[in-house]
Design a protein around this motif. Structure first.
Motif, PDB file in Angstrom:
ATOM      1  N   PRO A 162      41.080 -20.120   7.448  1.00 31.55           N
ATOM      2  CA  PRO A 162      40.311 -18.957   7.917  1.00 31.55           C
ATOM      3  C   PRO A 162      40.413 -17.805   6.932  1.00 31.55           C
ATOM      4  CG  PRO A 162      42.392 -19.105   9.090  1.00 31.55           C
ATOM      5  CD  PRO A 162      42.288 -20.356   8.253  1.00 31.55           C
ATOM      6  N   ASP A 163      39.420 -16.933   6.953  1.00 25.59           N
ATOM      7  CA  ASP A 163      39.415 -15.723   6.125  1.00 25.59           C
ATOM      8  C   ASP A 163      39.617 -16.056   4.654  1.00 25.59           C
ATOM      9  OD1 ASP A 163      39.173 -14.197   8.509  1.00 25.59           O
ATOM     10  OD2 ASP A 163      41.340 -14.282   8.787  1.00 25.59           O
ATOM     11  N   PHE A 164      38.951 -17.108   4.226  1.00 23.17           N
ATOM     12  CA  PHE A 164      39.052 -17.584   2.842  1.00 23.17           C
ATOM     13  C   PHE A 164      37.672 -18.008   2.370  1.00 23.17           C
ATOM     14  CE2 PHE A 164      40.061 -21.377   0.003  1.00 23.17           C
ATOM     15  CZ  PHE A 164      40.251 -20.599  -1.125  1.00 23.17           C
ATOM     16  N   THR A 165      37.289 -17.527   1.192  1.00 25.71           N
ATOM     17  CA  THR A 165      35.956 -17.808   0.656  1.00 25.71           C
ATOM     18  C   THR A 165      36.060 -18.299  -0.782  1.00 25.71           C
ATOM     19  OG1 THR A 165      34.971 -16.069   2.016  1.00 25.71           O
ATOM     20  CG2 THR A 165      33.682 -16.836   0.139  1.00 25.71           C
ATOM     21  N   VAL A 166      35.345 -19.369  -1.099  1.00 24.93           N
ATOM     22  CA  VAL A 166      35.228 -19.865  -2.467  1.00 24.93           C
ATOM     23  C   VAL A 166      33.786 -19.673  -2.915  1.00 24.93           C
ATOM     24  CG1 VAL A 166      35.463 -21.837  -4.016  1.00 24.93           C
ATOM     25  CG2 VAL A 166      37.047 -21.579  -2.093  1.00 24.93           C
ATOM     26  N   LEU A 167      33.580 -18.810  -3.898  1.00 23.24           N
ATOM     27  CA  LEU A 167      32.235 -18.567  -4.404  1.00 23.24           C
ATOM     28  C   LEU A 167      31.899 -19.576  -5.503  1.00 23.24           C
ATOM     29  CD1 LEU A 167      31.817 -14.699  -4.615  1.00 23.24           C
ATOM     30  CD2 LEU A 167      30.719 -16.287  -3.060  1.00 23.24           C
ATOM     31  N   SER A 168      30.745 -20.183  -5.379  1.00 27.81           N
ATOM     32  CA  SER A 168      30.308 -21.178  -6.344  1.00 27.81           C
ATOM     33  C   SER A 168      29.813 -20.510  -7.619  1.00 27.81           C
ATOM     34  CB  SER A 168      29.183 -22.020  -5.731  1.00 27.81           C
ATOM     35  OG  SER A 168      28.690 -22.948  -6.665  1.00 27.81           O
ATOM     36  N   ILE A 169      30.223 -21.071  -8.763  1.00 25.69           N
ATOM     37  CA  ILE A 169      29.706 -20.617 -10.051  1.00 25.69           C
ATOM     38  C   ILE A 169      28.575 -21.555 -10.454  1.00 25.69           C
ATOM     39  CG2 ILE A 169      30.249 -20.154 -12.459  1.00 25.69           C
ATOM     40  CD1 ILE A 169      33.125 -19.670 -11.652  1.00 25.69           C
ATOM     41  N   ARG A 202      24.448 -25.055 -19.218  1.00 25.89           N
ATOM     42  CA  ARG A 202      25.173 -23.795 -19.321  1.00 25.89           C
ATOM     43  C   ARG A 202      25.596 -23.340 -17.932  1.00 25.89           C
ATOM     44  NH1 ARG A 202      21.280 -19.467 -18.496  1.00 25.89           N
ATOM     45  NH2 ARG A 202      19.174 -20.332 -18.310  1.00 25.89           N
ATOM     46  N   THR A 203      26.422 -22.317 -17.875  1.00 32.13           N
ATOM     47  CA  THR A 203      26.871 -21.786 -16.591  1.00 32.13           C
ATOM     48  C   THR A 203      26.510 -20.315 -16.500  1.00 32.13           C
ATOM     49  OG1 THR A 203      29.058 -21.281 -17.508  1.00 32.13           O
ATOM     50  CG2 THR A 203      28.777 -23.418 -16.426  1.00 32.13           C
ATOM     51  N   SER A 204      26.537 -19.804 -15.282  1.00 30.92           N
ATOM     52  CA  SER A 204      26.219 -18.400 -15.048  1.00 30.92           C
ATOM     53  C   SER A 204      27.161 -17.856 -13.992  1.00 30.92           C
ATOM     54  CB  SER A 204      24.765 -18.258 -14.579  1.00 30.92           C
ATOM     55  OG  SER A 204      24.476 -16.912 -14.250  1.00 30.92           O
ATOM     56  N   ARG A 205      27.662 -16.672 -14.182  1.00 33.12           N
ATOM     57  CA  ARG A 205      28.582 -16.094 -13.212  1.00 33.12           C
ATOM     58  C   ARG A 205      27.862 -15.756 -11.906  1.00 33.12           C
ATOM     59  NH1 ARG A 205      29.679  -9.971 -15.577  1.00 33.12           N
ATOM     60  NH2 ARG A 205      27.548  -9.172 -15.345  1.00 33.12           N
ATOM     61  N   PRO A 206      28.573 -15.777 -10.782  1.00 33.81           N
ATOM     62  CA  PRO A 206      27.982 -15.288  -9.533  1.00 33.81           C
ATOM     63  C   PRO A 206      27.641 -13.801  -9.689  1.00 33.81           C
ATOM     64  CG  PRO A 206      30.054 -16.452  -9.123  1.00 33.81           C
ATOM     65  CD  PRO A 206      29.959 -16.231 -10.601  1.00 33.81           C
ATOM     66  N   SER A 207      26.580 -13.359  -9.071  1.00 34.59           N
ATOM     67  CA  SER A 207      26.182 -11.957  -9.177  1.00 34.59           C
ATOM     68  C   SER A 207      27.103 -11.080  -8.341  1.00 34.59           C
ATOM     69  CB  SER A 207      24.745 -11.788  -8.687  1.00 34.59           C
ATOM     70  OG  SER A 207      24.693 -11.965  -7.278  1.00 34.59           O
ATOM     71  N   PRO A 208      27.200  -9.790  -8.668  1.00 33.89           N
ATOM     72  CA  PRO A 208      27.965  -8.877  -7.813  1.00 33.89           C
ATOM     73  C   PRO A 208      27.483  -8.904  -6.368  1.00 33.89           C
ATOM     74  CG  PRO A 208      27.497  -7.817  -9.910  1.00 33.89           C
ATOM     75  CD  PRO A 208      26.724  -9.114  -9.900  1.00 33.89           C
ATOM     76  N   ALA A 235      33.657  -4.937  -5.853  1.00 35.71           N
ATOM     77  CA  ALA A 235      34.749  -4.333  -5.091  1.00 35.71           C
ATOM     78  C   ALA A 235      34.524  -2.840  -4.866  1.00 35.71           C
ATOM     79  CB  ALA A 235      36.078  -4.569  -5.812  1.00 35.71           C
ATOM     80  N   GLY A 236      33.839  -2.188  -5.783  1.00 36.24           N
ATOM     81  CA  GLY A 236      33.576  -0.757  -5.644  1.00 36.24           C
ATOM     82  C   GLY A 236      32.411  -0.437  -4.736  1.00 36.24           C
ATOM     83  N   GLU A 237      31.742  -1.477  -4.211  1.00 37.06           N
ATOM     84  CA  GLU A 237      30.539  -1.276  -3.393  1.00 37.06           C
ATOM     85  C   GLU A 237      30.757  -1.588  -1.921  1.00 37.06           C
ATOM     86  OE1 GLU A 237      27.789   0.046  -4.620  1.00 37.06           O
ATOM     87  OE2 GLU A 237      28.757   0.185  -6.597  1.00 37.06           O
ATOM     88  N   VAL A 238      31.986  -1.890  -1.529  1.00 36.63           N
ATOM     89  CA  VAL A 238      32.256  -2.231  -0.133  1.00 36.63           C
ATOM     90  C   VAL A 238      33.315  -1.295   0.427  1.00 36.63           C
ATOM     91  CG1 VAL A 238      31.590  -4.658  -0.368  1.00 36.63           C
ATOM     92  CG2 VAL A 238      33.955  -3.983  -0.826  1.00 36.63           C
ATOM     93  N   ASP A 239      33.356  -1.172   1.744  1.00 33.59           N
ATOM     94  CA  ASP A 239      34.277  -0.250   2.399  1.00 33.59           C
ATOM     95  C   ASP A 239      35.696  -0.808   2.496  1.00 33.59           C
ATOM     96  OD1 ASP A 239      32.242   1.600   2.764  1.00 33.59           O
ATOM     97  OD2 ASP A 239      31.654   0.762   4.706  1.00 33.59           O
ATOM     98  N   VAL A 240      35.826  -2.134   2.579  1.00 32.88           N
ATOM     99  CA  VAL A 240      37.155  -2.739   2.688  1.00 32.88           C
ATOM    100  C   VAL A 240      37.846  -2.714   1.323  1.00 32.88           C
ATOM    101  CG1 VAL A 240      36.205  -5.050   2.285  1.00 32.88           C
ATOM    102  CG2 VAL A 240      38.398  -4.802   3.456  1.00 32.88           C
ATOM    103  N   HIS A 273      28.432  -9.692  -0.540  1.00 34.89           N
ATOM    104  CA  HIS A 273      28.176 -10.412   0.715  1.00 34.89           C
ATOM    105  C   HIS A 273      29.459 -11.063   1.232  1.00 34.89           C
ATOM    106  CE1 HIS A 273      25.992 -12.702   3.723  1.00 34.89           C
ATOM    107  NE2 HIS A 273      26.545 -13.806   3.270  1.00 34.89           N
ATOM    108  N   ALA A 274      30.224 -11.694   0.341  1.00 39.79           N
ATOM    109  CA  ALA A 274      31.462 -12.360   0.747  1.00 39.79           C
ATOM    110  C   ALA A 274      32.473 -11.349   1.277  1.00 39.79           C
ATOM    111  CB  ALA A 274      32.038 -13.136  -0.426  1.00 39.79           C
ATOM    112  N   TYR A 275      32.621 -10.240   0.579  1.00 36.55           N
ATOM    113  CA  TYR A 275      33.582  -9.233   1.010  1.00 36.55           C
ATOM    114  C   TYR A 275      33.186  -8.647   2.367  1.00 36.55           C
ATOM    115  CZ  TYR A 275      35.135  -9.319  -3.908  1.00 36.55           C
ATOM    116  OH  TYR A 275      35.596  -9.704  -5.147  1.00 36.55           O
ATOM    117  N   ARG A 276      31.916  -8.394   2.557  1.00 30.79           N
ATOM    118  CA  ARG A 276      31.469  -7.819   3.831  1.00 30.79           C
ATOM    119  C   ARG A 276      31.640  -8.812   4.977  1.00 30.79           C
ATOM    120  NH1 ARG A 276      26.110  -4.532   1.574  1.00 30.79           N
ATOM    121  NH2 ARG A 276      27.290  -2.686   0.855  1.00 30.79           N
TER     122      ARG A 276
END
Length: 306
Positions: A45-52, A79-85, A123-128, A90-93
């Motif tokens: 629970p309370d764990f997120t893995v963001l796909s690259i 090639r690869t691309s980083r996840p967008s901010p 991280a600078g765009e969320v309240d938590v 969305h994950a943090y919220r």
């Protein structure tokens, strides 16, 4: 793919235990798909893995090893691309909505990917409050740290201890060999080796992650010799650690070789050797046939609930 001990599909997985102190704030944990996590680890629970994302001939794929394998075999552009901010926001919220009061977001080396930078911007765009950690490593060297964070959080560990575990990920050692350096060269992931690249192209080098970047360790001239040296280097690292260990082996398209190395390393730990497919985001740069070993010292932690 589940953790596997050699000759068995059963793997070590700690039972989930709630924190002892119900008043302790909920801590969310975020990582990325380079961490080689699978099976029950993804169900915490309370764990997120963001796909690259992996891009094969301009088609975006999310963690699709078959599409990557076909693309590499056909010589297509990969090639690869980083996840967008925005994906991180969305994950943090979502974790904040689940009443997490703090978040630790730990990611593959910032020297190898822009993923850390995307997380930092988000991280600078969320309240938590979000603490973003550059693990300065990758693959199971990162994955073992995240596993430990999840296990310790379930046992009642506090925020600072979990951050310390995340930051200690770079102490985990990983050694890998590739039949060809071509994919790493195409992706610019061996720019730090430019001074010796010409000589390396004629050998089968053993590489490692040091200070967040790919470094050449040894330069055997044949791939079987490189695999033998990976075993020796892993055993040396285990002996140097002088503590309990987690041991892992990874591969992409080289299961037989990976299983053989797992068998040779199984005596290093009381727990089964973790055998994982290398995530598509990493295999996109290493190419087919890569084999890697990881040694993760499992130094004692404070007593539960402290």
């Amino acid at each position: 793919m589940s953790d596997r001990s050699t000759g068995s599909r059963a793997g070590w997985f700690p039972k989930f235990r709630p924190a002892r102190d119900p008043a302790r704030s909920k801590i969310g944990i975020v990582t990325d798909s380079s961490a080689c996590l699978s099976g029950p680890w993804l169900e915490y629970p309370d764990f997120t893995v963001l796909s690259i994302p992996v891009i094969v001939d301009d088609v975006i794929h999310q963690d699709d090893p078959q599409a990557l394998l076909m693309g590499l075999a056909m010589g297509q552009a990969v090639r690869t691309s980083r996840p967008s901010p925005g994906h991180f926001i969305h994950a943090y919220r979502q974790l904040a909505a689940a009443r997490c009061e703090k978040i630790i977001s730990v990611h593959m080396s910032a020297s190898l990917s822009g993923t850390y930078e995307s997380a930092r911007l988000a991280a600078g765009e969320v309240d938590v409050p979000v603490t973003v950690v550059d693990s300065r490593t990758v693959a199971l060297a990162l994955g073992f740290a995240v596993r430990k964070m999840l296990s310790r959080r379930a046992a009642g560990a506090g925020f600072e201890e979990l951050v310390d575990i995340a930051r200690a990920a770079e102490d985990n050692q990983v050694f890998f060999a590739v039949p060809s350096l071509e994919q790493l060269r195409r992706g610019g992931r061996i720019s730090a080796l430019s001074g010796v690249l010409g000589s390396l192209l004629s050998v089968k080098p053993i590489l490692s992650i040091s200070a967040g970047t790919i470094q050449a360790v040894e330069k055997p001239r044949t791939f079987p010799r490189a695999l033998a040296r990976i075993v020796a280097l892993a055993r040396d690292a285990a002996e140097t650690a002088q503590t309990d260990l987690d041991v892992g082996v990874m591969h992409f398209g080289a299961l037989e070789e990976a299983e053989e190395i797992s068998e040779q390393l199984k005596d290093l730990s009381d727990r089964p050797v973790v055998l994982e497919d290398l995530p598509a985001v990493l295999a996109a740069h290493t190419g087919i046939g890569v084999v890697a070993a990881c040694i993760a010292p499992n130094y004692p932690q404070p007593a539960e609930g402290t």
